[in-house]
Structure formats: C-alpha cells, structure tokens
Scaffold this motif. Structure first.
Motif, PDB file in Angstrom:
ATOM      1  N   ASN A 182      55.925 -19.509 -19.968  1.00  0.00           N
ATOM      2  CA  ASN A 182      56.876 -19.726 -18.882  1.00  0.00           C
ATOM      3  C   ASN A 182      58.194 -20.319 -19.368  1.00  0.00           C
ATOM      4  OD1 ASN A 182      57.397 -19.790 -15.908  1.00  0.00           O
ATOM      5  ND2 ASN A 182      57.581 -21.967 -16.318  1.00  0.00           N
ATOM      6  N   ARG A 209      52.739 -18.449 -12.527  1.00  0.00           N
ATOM      7  CA  ARG A 209      52.682 -16.992 -12.546  1.00  0.00           C
ATOM      8  C   ARG A 209      51.398 -16.566 -13.248  1.00  0.00           C
ATOM      9  NH1 ARG A 209      57.980 -17.793 -14.758  1.00  0.00           N
ATOM     10  NH2 ARG A 209      59.632 -17.414 -13.242  1.00  0.00           N
ATOM     11  N   GLU A 237      56.029 -17.205  -3.029  1.00  0.00           N
ATOM     12  CA  GLU A 237      54.887 -16.715  -3.799  1.00  0.00           C
ATOM     13  C   GLU A 237      54.875 -15.187  -3.810  1.00  0.00           C
ATOM     14  OE1 GLU A 237      51.233 -19.583  -3.265  1.00  0.00           O
ATOM     15  OE2 GLU A 237      52.145 -19.248  -1.306  1.00  0.00           O
ATOM     16  N   LYS A 261      60.933 -16.510  -8.232  1.00  0.00           N
ATOM     17  CA  LYS A 261      59.800 -16.919  -7.396  1.00  0.00           C
ATOM     18  C   LYS A 261      60.184 -16.947  -5.919  1.00  0.00           C
ATOM     19  CE  LYS A 261      57.432 -19.716 -10.904  1.00  0.00           C
ATOM     20  NZ  LYS A 261      56.882 -21.053 -11.246  1.00  0.00           N
ATOM     21  N   THR A 295      53.839 -24.331  -8.755  1.00  0.00           N
ATOM     22  CA  THR A 295      53.411 -22.935  -8.701  1.00  0.00           C
ATOM     23  C   THR A 295      53.359 -22.361 -10.119  1.00  0.00           C
ATOM     24  OG1 THR A 295      55.688 -22.135  -8.399  1.00  0.00           O
ATOM     25  CG2 THR A 295      54.391 -22.568  -6.403  1.00  0.00           C
ATOM     26  N   CYS A 349      52.864 -14.871  -8.178  1.00  0.00           N
ATOM     27  CA  CYS A 349      53.205 -16.291  -8.136  1.00  0.00           C
ATOM     28  C   CYS A 349      52.334 -16.952  -7.071  1.00  0.00           C
ATOM     29  CB  CYS A 349      54.679 -16.483  -7.785  1.00  0.00           C
ATOM     30  SG  CYS A 349      55.817 -15.700  -8.951  1.00  0.00           S
TER      31      CYS A 349
END
Length: 443
Positions: A117, A228, A397, A390, A226, A422
C-alpha cells in the motif's frame, strides 16, 4: 525501496489554443457532489526493448500536442457565488507532471500486480483539495532500473469519467506512436448536450434513494481503518455461479450482476452492519448511446448515470442471492433518456441543498472494457492497471473489476480476472472467508 522525486515540470500545449481568459460550463452530472473527488490510478509498462526511447520525452511531447484540443485539462475548477462549479481557463497554463525514479526492476515487484500500500500510494500524485481544483489533472512518470515505467494519474472526476480519461490517454498514445492528429476530436458542448430543461421536470422519485443533507460529506464517514484486498475470480467458478443463479431464478445474469451480488453480500456480512440499516449497491451506467439523440463520439465529460439498489443489511445477507442479483439486473432498465433528463432536473432543483446517497454505500465499477488497458505509447500496452481511489460514487469502499496483469504467471485467456475491494480492516478476514466459498463453489 522508495520512490525518488526528481522534478516537477509543466507540459504546455504545443499550439496554444486560445489567447484570452474564459470560463467553460460543467453539467450537473459533472458536478454531482458524489463526484467531487480526484481519481487516482497508475499503469505499469514493462521495458520491451533495449533501444526504447526515453518514455518521459515521448509521452510529454504527445501530451503537448493533445492539449490543444484538450486544453480544458489545463483549466482551474472554481466555485461561483451560488455554489456552482465551472472551469476557468487562462492562457499559458499547462499540465503538471512529476518525474520520479526507483532503483529496482518492475519484475522484482511482480509488476505491481498487488503492490504494498505504501509503495502504491507513492506512484501517483496525491493533491490536496486546493491543488486538485487548481490542477484537475496531474501526472507522474516513475522510471525503473529495468527501463520500465509507471504512469500515475490524478484526474478530478468533475472533468471526465473513466471513459473520458481513457479517450484522452488513448489519443495521446496514438500521437506517441506517430499519428499526426487525434483519432477522435474531443467535444466539450456540455451545457447544450446535458443541460437542464426549462422548466425542470422530475418524473422519477429520486428522493426515495437520495436525501438532501447539506451537512453530510460522503467521504468523511468514519468507519475506522480500511484496506485493499485483491481477489482472483476464476472463469470456471464464475460460470458455475451463473448456472446456479439460472437454475434457481430462471434468469441469466451478466458477470457484473452476478459477482456484484455475491461481493455485496460478503462485504455487508463481514462488516457487521445492523440488519435494519439501509445499504446501497451503487454503480455507473453509460448513457452515451441511450440518450435521444446519443452523445457524440468525442464527448469526454461525465457520460454516465448513477444507479442504485437499496435494501436493508438483513435483506442482503439473508435473502436468496439470486433475488439480489435480479434487483441489480432490473435496476438497469430504469436508465432511459427521460430518467437521465429527470435526474439532471432534480439536481438543478436541489443542488444547493446537498444531494447525497447517504451512508453504507458500496460502489462497483468494471474496468475491464473501458480502454484503460489499451493505452500503448509505442512499446506495448500496460501490464498492470491499478486504481488507488477509495472514494467513488459516495462510497468509501469501492470494488473494481480488473483484468489480470499480462505478466501473471500461469494465467491464460479464459482464466478470469481479479477484483480489487476496499473494505474495513476488521472485516478483511471474514470477507476472505466468504470469497473462499466462491472459489469452492459454495454459494
């Protein structure tokens, strides 16, 4: 390993298209508050030849040519006294591009097929709100030790949707490959083509799905951290799932409808949303051909309509999956010329009140067929296309259907694709349990 920023320069139109300041109008589809975001993504290009020319020079030269007809990309988004957005264009302005490098090969990073990320975030510009309004498109080209490169983009959604951005980049790519002009002349005429009617006329009950809340910001919802996750979808599993749905419902479903229903259920279940909470499945549907008359081919503004399916969390998790898929399928039939015109008029009547889809919105989009993967600057198309945003359609999401990287080992045509989802960090493990059931044909 880290991305080293070397310089930021400006690409100016090679032939200045105008000599006086002016404003350009935007449509209510462009300025929908759910689209007031910068969309970030990158394309990965492997080195196909030892004699490959400097991609930075090739790409910036082609962009300079394209910015004649696409000069609005150099404009500035600004808000009027009445709260309306417009694009202000001034002579001499250009498009920023960041030149960067990494001291490693793309192969060592698996061509960024499912990147870390922190690294992924550093491969595309990430402007703040003010900078994104001042420069609605910013690019970054990161060169790798192997000779490959990554082209990262930050494009404000008010200027164009995914199809419009792909039209621009594919045009630039053709110029880079030697074309002397763009294959399709861009069309801006937004106020005429998608302006509100006089007087406005709303024929559909949009207030049943949307609410008016000036204080609510869809992208400031606090659901905690959050993450991925990238999930492979094998063709054999997808085909069996579609057959399963057909056997129980008597209806045939597209991949988008069938898989969307399954992922929506998995996400809602994993997120522990209370049963009586309203949840929404949101997606964009192209209106370019369904309008009467259709939008011209070169139209590159937002040419999609937001579509929604609304249920309670309990209904999504407990009703038969084919019923959910059927609701998604049937929602497409709402998209007509009158529906779109009514939505534009609904926006005109209520824009200053704050139109929102509310909380617990799951946004879905299919990137496999809108031209992202065909952008070839002369040494082949991208081996990986990876979205970073995102925020999408009022959702924090989103879910993206993506083609496999062309460098995936063992993946052949017909082996399916992947989805990038997400979701809330705490929901990851249970979500993956649900997706494992899909792989094991446990529907």
């Amino acid at each position: 390993m880290e991305v080293i920023i070397q310089e930021t320069s400006t690409i100016h139109p090679s032939n200045p298209p105008f000599d006086h300041p002016h404003t350009l109008p935007l449509t209510y589809l462009d300025t929908d508050l759910n689209l007031n975001v910068t969309f970030r993504y990158f394309r990965v290009y492997a080195n196909q030849s030892q004699h490959q020319p400097d991609p930075f020079n090739v790409i910036t030269t082609a962009i300079g040519t394209a910015l004649g007809p696409y000069y609005p990309l150099t404009g500035t988004l600004q808000r009027t006294v009445g709260g309306w957005f417009e694009l202000y264009c001034t002579p001499g302005k250009g498009l920023p591009i960041i030149r960067a490098s990494m001291d490693c090969s793309l192969e060592s990073l698996n061509y960024l097929d499912d990147p870390d990320n922190t690294l992924a975030e550093s491969l595309a510009p990430n402007p703040g709100t003010t900078e994104a309004m001042k420069h609605p498109m910013i690019l970054q080209l990161t060169l790798f030790k192997c000779g490959g490169y990554v082209l990262g983009s930050a494009v404000h959604n008010m200027l164009c949707d995914g199809l419009g951005a792909s039209e621009f980049f594919n045009g630039v790519a053709e110029l880079a490959r030697g074309a002397t002009q763009l294959p399709v002349e861009p069309v801006w005429d937004r106020a005429t083509l998608l302006g509100p009617r006089e007087p406005p006329r709303v024929e559909f009950p949009f207030d049943e799905l949307l609410s008016l809340d000036k204080e609510f910001s869809p992208y400031l919802q606090n659901v905690g951290p959050t993450v991925r996750v990238c999930v492979p979808v094998l063709e054999k599993c997808l085909d069996r799932f579609k057959e399963y749905l057909f056997e129980r419902s008597g209806s045939r479903f597209t991949t988008f409808e069938a898989l969307g229903a399954f992922i929506w259920r998995a996400r809602v279940k994993a997120s522990n949303i209370p049963n009586d909470t309203k949840v929404k499945f949101a997606y964009l549907m192209s209106i370019r051909k369904l309008l009467s008359p259709p939008l011209p081919r070169g139209y590159w503004g937002n040419g999609c309509m937001q579509m929604y399916v609304q249920l309670t969390a309990g209904e999504v998790t407990h009703q038969p999956i084919w019923e959910t898929a059927t609701l998604i399928k049937n929602s497409k039939y709402n998209a007509t010329d009158e529906y779109v015109r009514s939505y534009i008029d609904f926006q005109k009547n209520n824009y200053d009140k704050g139109i929102t889809a509310g909380k617990e919105v799951s946004g879905f989009t299919d990137w496999r067929h809108i031209g992202h993967s065909t952008v070839d600057f002369g040494s082949g198309g991208p081996v990986t296309v990876y979205p970073l945003s995102k925020h999408f359609l009022g959702s924090i999401e989103p879910c993206y259907y993506l083609p496999y990287s062309s460098n995936d080992k063992g993946k052949k045509d017909g082996d399916g694709f992947k989805v990038l989802v997400c979701l809330r960090e705490f929901a990851k493990d249970e979500f993956m349990v649900e997706m494992d059931k899909f792989s094991r044909l446990e529907f």
